[in-house]
Design a protein around this motif. Structure first.
Motif, PDB file in Angstrom:
ATOM      1  N   GLU A  83      -8.269   8.718   3.414  1.00 14.16           N
ATOM      2  CA  GLU A  83      -7.271   7.664   3.330  1.00 14.16           C
ATOM      3  C   GLU A  83      -6.009   8.214   3.971  1.00 14.16           C
ATOM      4  O   GLU A  83      -5.980   9.360   4.412  1.00 14.16           O
ATOM      5  N   ARG A  84      -4.976   7.422   4.012  1.00 11.52           N
ATOM      6  CA  ARG A  84      -3.727   7.899   4.584  1.00 11.52           C
ATOM      7  C   ARG A  84      -3.130   8.954   3.671  1.00 11.52           C
ATOM      8  O   ARG A  84      -2.830   8.664   2.495  1.00 11.52           O
ATOM      9  N   LEU A 132       8.754  18.001  -5.216  1.00 10.11           N
ATOM     10  CA  LEU A 132       7.868  18.472  -4.144  1.00 10.11           C
ATOM     11  C   LEU A 132       7.658  19.976  -4.180  1.00 10.11           C
ATOM     12  O   LEU A 132       6.540  20.463  -4.097  1.00 10.11           O
ATOM     13  N   VAL A 188       0.582  15.630  -4.847  1.00 14.47           N
ATOM     14  CA  VAL A 188       1.844  15.665  -5.589  1.00 14.47           C
ATOM     15  C   VAL A 188       1.702  14.749  -6.795  1.00 14.47           C
ATOM     16  O   VAL A 188       1.261  13.609  -6.663  1.00 14.47           O
ATOM     17  N   THR A 242       7.016  17.698   7.578  1.00 17.30           N
ATOM     18  CA  THR A 242       6.073  16.760   6.989  1.00 17.30           C
ATOM     19  C   THR A 242       5.154  16.234   8.076  1.00 17.30           C
ATOM     20  O   THR A 242       5.617  15.845   9.142  1.00 17.30           O
ATOM     21  N   VAL A 268       3.554  17.326   2.934  1.00 22.61           N
ATOM     22  CA  VAL A 268       4.798  18.060   3.113  1.00 22.61           C
ATOM     23  C   VAL A 268       4.422  19.536   3.141  1.00 22.61           C
ATOM     24  O   VAL A 268       3.902  20.067   2.159  1.00 22.61           O
ATOM     25  N   ILE A 320      -0.089  11.857   3.633  1.00 24.20           N
ATOM     26  CA  ILE A 320       1.075  12.489   4.250  1.00 24.20           C
ATOM     27  C   ILE A 320       1.284  13.808   3.538  1.00 24.20           C
ATOM     28  O   ILE A 320       1.278  13.865   2.308  1.00 24.20           O
ATOM     29  N   GLY A 362       2.248  13.553   9.141  1.00 25.69           N
ATOM     30  CA  GLY A 362       1.795  12.255   8.661  1.00 25.69           C
ATOM     31  C   GLY A 362       1.003  11.436   9.659  1.00 25.69           C
ATOM     32  O   GLY A 362       1.023  10.211   9.579  1.00 25.69           O
ATOM     33  N   PRO A 376      -1.638   9.158  11.072  1.00 30.86           N
ATOM     34  CA  PRO A 376      -2.398   8.232  10.229  1.00 30.86           C
ATOM     35  C   PRO A 376      -3.843   8.677   9.987  1.00 30.86           C
ATOM     36  O   PRO A 376      -4.407   8.359   8.943  1.00 30.86           O
ATOM     37  N   PRO A 391       0.834  -1.202   0.000  1.00 31.07           N
ATOM     38  CA  PRO A 391       0.000   0.000   0.000  1.00 31.07           C
ATOM     39  C   PRO A 391       0.872   1.258   0.000  1.00 31.07           C
ATOM     40  O   PRO A 391       1.913   1.292   0.650  1.00 31.07           O
ATOM     41  N   HIS A 392       0.457   2.254  -0.732  1.00 28.19           N
ATOM     42  CA  HIS A 392       1.155   3.534  -0.773  1.00 28.19           C
ATOM     43  C   HIS A 392       0.237   4.597  -0.207  1.00 28.19           C
ATOM     44  O   HIS A 392      -0.940   4.623  -0.544  1.00 28.19           O
ATOM     45  N   PRO A 393       0.757   5.491   0.607  1.00 31.26           N
ATOM     46  CA  PRO A 393      -0.068   6.600   1.073  1.00 31.26           C
ATOM     47  C   PRO A 393      -0.200   7.641  -0.025  1.00 31.26           C
ATOM     48  O   PRO A 393       0.603   7.667  -0.960  1.00 31.26           O
ATOM     49  N   ALA A 394      -1.199   8.487   0.078  1.00 29.59           N
ATOM     50  CA  ALA A 394      -1.246   9.663  -0.782  1.00 29.59           C
ATOM     51  C   ALA A 394      -0.285  10.699  -0.208  1.00 29.59           C
ATOM     52  O   ALA A 394      -0.033  10.719   0.995  1.00 29.59           O
ATOM     53  N   VAL A 395       0.274  11.524  -1.080  1.00 30.75           N
ATOM     54  CA  VAL A 395       1.168  12.580  -0.608  1.00 30.75           C
ATOM     55  C   VAL A 395       0.696  13.912  -1.173  1.00 30.75           C
ATOM     56  O   VAL A 395       0.455  14.049  -2.373  1.00 30.75           O
TER      57      VAL A 395
END
Lengths: 228, 228
Positions: free
Chosen positions: A88-89, A54, A48, A78, A93, A91, A80, A82, A7-11
């Motif tokens: 959703e997750r 970034l 992003v 940053t 910056v 994170i 983050g 949870p 799983p990848h978090p959104a950034v």
DNA sequence: CCAAAAGTGTTAGAGATACACCCATGG
DNA sequence: CCATGGGTGTATCTCTAACACTTTTGG
């Protein structure tokens, strides 16, 4: 549709953009047009892109949402936790930014109903954890200002020493002695007197100065400190 | 398998962990076991789990890869150049950390062949952009040390003033005057003399002190500065 | 008694702070 | 001529920096 093994978090990026309006330190906010927090005010920012740096994301989102371009930008921190976004997750910056708000008129756009400047001591409730971000940004702004000549980002290209002093007084929230302030700020060697004075004032016209960015860049390289 | 409407970058944490070994400032590295950069040395770190706080990720990865736990940790910056990882877009949140390396023996584990301390002035080539991260971490360490009593994180619970001075000299890379240093460091009020002295030394035994974390927390709240 | 590091004060100089009046301009 | 802000210098004080010898202990 995009798939990943893990799983990848959104950034996202979010920007705390400060400007000075006479005696008020203001921050640029947008009113959200979409859920979550539709209708709430928030720091400008957004997702992003995958191939995008970034800082470039921060500049793009700022331009899209507020029309503001060409500004001083530095990474703040940053965030983050949870659960900071209900979807959703995510994170984020956060960036700290400073502009001369008269040179940077705002115009709402993408994902935002409108954009506006708010005095930092009269803010609405903010979306997500943006109040935490803003608190940190303010603390960083005040502490950086004391030993780095960031303040000039707030000012127009040509300015008077009194404007500089007011800027410092507004942000630091304390009165400063005029003679001592002038001595210190001039002793940095970063202010260049112009061959011009103020116009259209009902009193003695003040000397105009500009900030010497090149000299500052030079000084920074060989380690540099000043202190207001 | 995880799917998203929009592409999400991967997010990692990386830790620059510093320790002091006599006259050497050292940093904790791991030798990568997996591609990319298998065999290369790198900062310990790894992927952030979806339900996990950033700092918690950093602590977990450190423990998994090096066995080091219980350390001072602060966020340094986030690195997100689009091509910093050859596999996919990876954004990394870097942490700065300081330990007493004698209290924190290292043991390699997950994803790492081994973990070891390297002097910062004799480093191997590092994977990814970890050299950039380390440069920034070092600069931050040096500048923070001058106005925050971070240095005590390097020391055992009980220490002598000479140890503190050596620490500062090693990290700042300059000699300091003994009498002036003692005056300054004691004038902070953060060092509590113990009812004990050094043992097993072939010369006059030095007074032992401890660092007063509670007092420091108190001072920090009401704004605090010191300067070495 | 020798080697090794601990411990301790004073002075000179630099930088910071406090402070009040005259000047130039426009209305 | 008056109101408004612009511009300037000095005295004091505080903080910093430079500097060298005596003490204690173990071997």
């Amino acid at each position: 549709m995009y798939s990943y093994k893990y799983p990848h978090p959104a950034v996202t990026v979010d920007c705390a953009v400060f400007g000075l309006d006479d005696g008020d330190l203001k921050v640029l906010l947008i009113q959200r047009d979409l859920e979550p927090f539709a209708g709430s005010w928030a720091l400008p920012g957004g997702f992003v892109k995958l191939e995008e740096d970034l800082e470039a994301s921060a500049r793009r989102e700022l331009e899209e949402e507020t029309g503001v371009t060409d500004l001083y930008l530095e990474q703040l921190a940053t965030f983050g936790a949870p659960d900071r976004d209900p979807r959703e997750r995510v994170i984020t910056v956060a960036y700290l930014s400073i502009v001369n708000l008269f040179d940077h008129p705002v115009t709402a756009a993408t994902d935002a109903r409108k954009a506006a400047w708010f005095p930092v001591d009269a803010l609405p409730r903010l979306a997500f954890d943006h109040e935490d971000i803003l608190d940190l940004a303010l603390a960083r702004l005040r502490s950086k200002l004391r030993w780095q000549p960031l303040g000039f980002e707030f000012l127009p290209e040509k300015f008077t020493l009194t404007q500089v002093q007011r800027l410092y007084e507004t942000i630091l929230g304390e009165a400063l002695d005029k003679r001592n302030f002038r001595k210190k700020i001039l002793s940095t060697g970063l202010l260049v007197p112009l061959e011009e004075v103020e116009t259209d004032v009902a009193h003695r016209a003040a000397q105009l100065y500009r900030f010497d960015r090149k000299e500052y860049a030079r000084l920074q390289k060989k380690g540099y400190g000043f202190e207001i």
